[in-house]
Structures are given as structure tokens and as C-alpha cells.
Design a protein around this motif. Structure first.
Motif, PDB file in Angstrom:
ATOM      1  N   ASP A  54      87.365  60.135 -26.064  1.00 51.52           N
ATOM      2  CA  ASP A  54      87.584  59.544 -26.788  1.00 51.52           C
ATOM      3  C   ASP A  54      88.878  60.533 -26.435  1.00 51.52           C
ATOM      4  O   ASP A  54      88.886  61.629 -25.635  1.00 51.52           O
ATOM      5  N   ILE A  55      90.080  59.781 -26.705  1.00 47.25           N
ATOM      6  CA  ILE A  55      91.506  59.928 -25.460  1.00 47.25           C
ATOM      7  C   ILE A  55      92.459  59.625 -27.488  1.00 47.25           C
ATOM      8  O   ILE A  55      92.227  58.710 -27.491  1.00 47.25           O
ATOM      9  N   VAL A  56      93.068  60.608 -26.919  1.00 45.30           N
ATOM     10  CA  VAL A  56      94.069  61.065 -27.621  1.00 45.30           C
ATOM     11  C   VAL A  56      95.851  60.865 -26.627  1.00 45.30           C
ATOM     12  O   VAL A  56      96.146  61.586 -25.896  1.00 45.30           O
ATOM     13  N   ALA A  57      96.588  60.079 -26.894  1.00 47.84           N
ATOM     14  CA  ALA A  57      97.981  60.030 -26.100  1.00 47.84           C
ATOM     15  C   ALA A  57      99.048  59.972 -27.248  1.00 47.84           C
ATOM     16  O   ALA A  57      99.074  59.142 -28.200  1.00 47.84           O
ATOM     17  N   GLU A  58      99.888  61.165 -26.893  1.00 47.68           N
ATOM     18  CA  GLU A  58     100.893  61.217 -28.259  1.00 47.68           C
ATOM     19  C   GLU A  58     101.945  60.452 -26.879  1.00 47.68           C
ATOM     20  O   GLU A  58     101.915  60.389 -25.832  1.00 47.68           O
ATOM     21  N   GLU A 112     103.507  60.997 -22.896  1.00 44.41           N
ATOM     22  CA  GLU A 112     103.952  61.795 -22.694  1.00 44.41           C
ATOM     23  C   GLU A 112     102.853  63.343 -23.073  1.00 44.41           C
ATOM     24  O   GLU A 112     103.148  63.931 -21.364  1.00 44.41           O
ATOM     25  N   ARG A 113     101.604  62.632 -23.385  1.00 39.77           N
ATOM     26  CA  ARG A 113     100.374  64.322 -22.808  1.00 39.77           C
ATOM     27  C   ARG A 113      99.259  63.064 -23.719  1.00 39.77           C
ATOM     28  O   ARG A 113      99.673  62.428 -24.324  1.00 39.77           O
ATOM     29  N   VAL A 114      98.880  63.930 -23.036  1.00 38.42           N
ATOM     30  CA  VAL A 114      97.363  63.149 -23.435  1.00 38.42           C
ATOM     31  C   VAL A 114      95.636  64.414 -22.908  1.00 38.42           C
ATOM     32  O   VAL A 114      95.702  64.624 -22.709  1.00 38.42           O
ATOM     33  N   PHE A 115      94.930  63.810 -24.467  1.00 40.36           N
ATOM     34  CA  PHE A 115      93.593  64.803 -24.735  1.00 40.36           C
ATOM     35  C   PHE A 115      92.482  63.588 -23.878  1.00 40.36           C
ATOM     36  O   PHE A 115      92.476  62.775 -24.567  1.00 40.36           O
ATOM     37  N   VAL A 116      91.530  64.050 -22.837  1.00 42.85           N
ATOM     38  CA  VAL A 116      90.433  62.966 -22.949  1.00 42.85           C
ATOM     39  C   VAL A 116      89.199  64.100 -23.407  1.00 42.85           C
ATOM     40  O   VAL A 116      88.920  65.293 -22.673  1.00 42.85           O
ATOM     41  N   ARG A 117      88.667  63.878 -24.406  1.00 49.01           N
ATOM     42  CA  ARG A 117      87.102  64.123 -23.829  1.00 49.01           C
ATOM     43  C   ARG A 117      86.427  63.005 -23.751  1.00 49.01           C
ATOM     44  O   ARG A 117      85.937  61.937 -24.335  1.00 49.01           O
ATOM     45  N   GLU A 131      86.453  68.594 -22.580  1.00 50.82           N
ATOM     46  CA  GLU A 131      87.564  68.054 -22.728  1.00 50.82           C
ATOM     47  C   GLU A 131      89.168  68.321 -21.629  1.00 50.82           C
ATOM     48  O   GLU A 131      88.933  69.430 -22.041  1.00 50.82           O
ATOM     49  N   ILE A 132      90.009  67.666 -21.361  1.00 51.54           N
ATOM     50  CA  ILE A 132      91.594  68.137 -21.328  1.00 51.54           C
ATOM     51  C   ILE A 132      92.388  67.971 -22.131  1.00 51.54           C
ATOM     52  O   ILE A 132      92.520  66.491 -22.217  1.00 51.54           O
ATOM     53  N   MET A 133      93.182  68.649 -21.356  1.00 54.72           N
ATOM     54  CA  MET A 133      94.251  68.766 -22.360  1.00 54.72           C
ATOM     55  C   MET A 133      95.258  68.340 -20.970  1.00 54.72           C
ATOM     56  O   MET A 133      95.801  69.085 -19.933  1.00 54.72           O
TER      57      MET A 133
END
Length: 155
Positions: A54-58, A112-117, A131-133
């Protein structure tokens, strides 16, 4: 349960929204499952196991891209970050893999910012994971190093 604790166990998309300093556009990859050989234990060597990403990139604010795929951070960049990070070498730790994925995504100018689970789906009861940010240079706090002051004194 405090908001901080509740957010810690939410999906990265919800965490990103709850912790953003301002409104941000986001791109996400959810429940991307790949079989891979990874793990530090003897039982994990020579066998593959399913990993869910699961990845969220801002994204940095930018002018509208219209309908031009070359002016956006494409979903393909997220899946490529996963594939390329796995292709380098066999890894023992999910933490190392998550760091490499985050680094690769933050190399994109729009990120700009990323969450990786990452979750191991076959290792134990339920899903085990990390999970990291991480934030790009533009969102890191400014250095607290002293700044010299120059004053012109006329004689």
C-alpha cells in the motif's frame, strides 16, 4: 483510544490525510500483491511468500496537467518503484525494501511525502508488516544551524 493511536492503525491513505500540514493531492497504490523471496529466517530462504503493498504519495502543488499523462506522477511509477526495488537483490528485511521504495518515489519531482506499507500475508496469523513515512527535502524542517548576521557600520 486517542486520535494518534487510531491513525497509527488506519490505512496509509487515512493517515496521510490526517497528518498533512495542508491540503495535498495524493496518488495511491492499494493491495498490490506480489510473490517474492524475502526474509531473514531460514524458513524464508528458497521459498516465495506474498507481499501486499500500500503506497500513498503526496504531491507538490502544481498547475493543472490537463489530460497530459507526461505532466503527472503516474501510477506506473509506484509499481515500478516496487519492482525495481525488488530486482536489485534478495533482501532480508521489509524495512530495507520500504526505504528503497520510498527513496525511489521521492526522487520523482512531484512527490513530496510518501507512506509505504508492506505486509507479509503468508508468514503468521494475520498480516505482519511494516509501514514508513518519508518526506522529500522540501517538506523537511529547516536546519536550526546559526545564521550569520552581517551589519554595515559606517565610520
Amino acid at each position: 483510544m486517542t486520535d494518534e493511536t487510531r491513525h497509527a492503525f488506519e490505512h496509509p491513505q487515512a493517515r496521510a490525510a490526517a497528518t498533512a500540514p495542508a491540503l495535498r493531492d495524493r496518488i495511491l497504490l492499494q493491495d498490490h500483491v506480489i510473490e517474492v523471496e524475502i526474509g531473514a529466517f531460514r524458513s524464508e530462504r528458497g521459498a516465495t511468500q506474498r507481499l501486499a503493498f500500500d503506497i500513498v504519495a503526496e504531491l507538490t502543488p502544481s498547475p493543472p496537467a490537463g489530460d497530459d499523462v507526461d505532466r503527472i506522477l503516474s501510477y506506473d511509477r509506484l509499481t515500478e518503484a516496487v519492482a525495481d526495488s525488488l530486482a536489485v537483490e534478495r533482501l532480508d528485511l521489509l524495512e530495507t525494501l520500504a526505504e528503497r521504495i520510498a527513496e525511489r518515489i521521492l526522487a520523482e519531482p512531484q512527490a513530496e511525502r510518501v507512506f509505504v506499507r508492506i505486509r507479509k500475508l503468508d508468514r503468521g496469523p494475520g498480516a505482519l508488516g511494516v509501514e514508513i513515512m518519508r518526506a522529500g527535502p522540501s517538506t523537511r524542517p529547516a536546519s536550526r544551524a546559526p545564521r550569520p548576521v552581517v551589519a554595515l557600520v559606517s565610520a
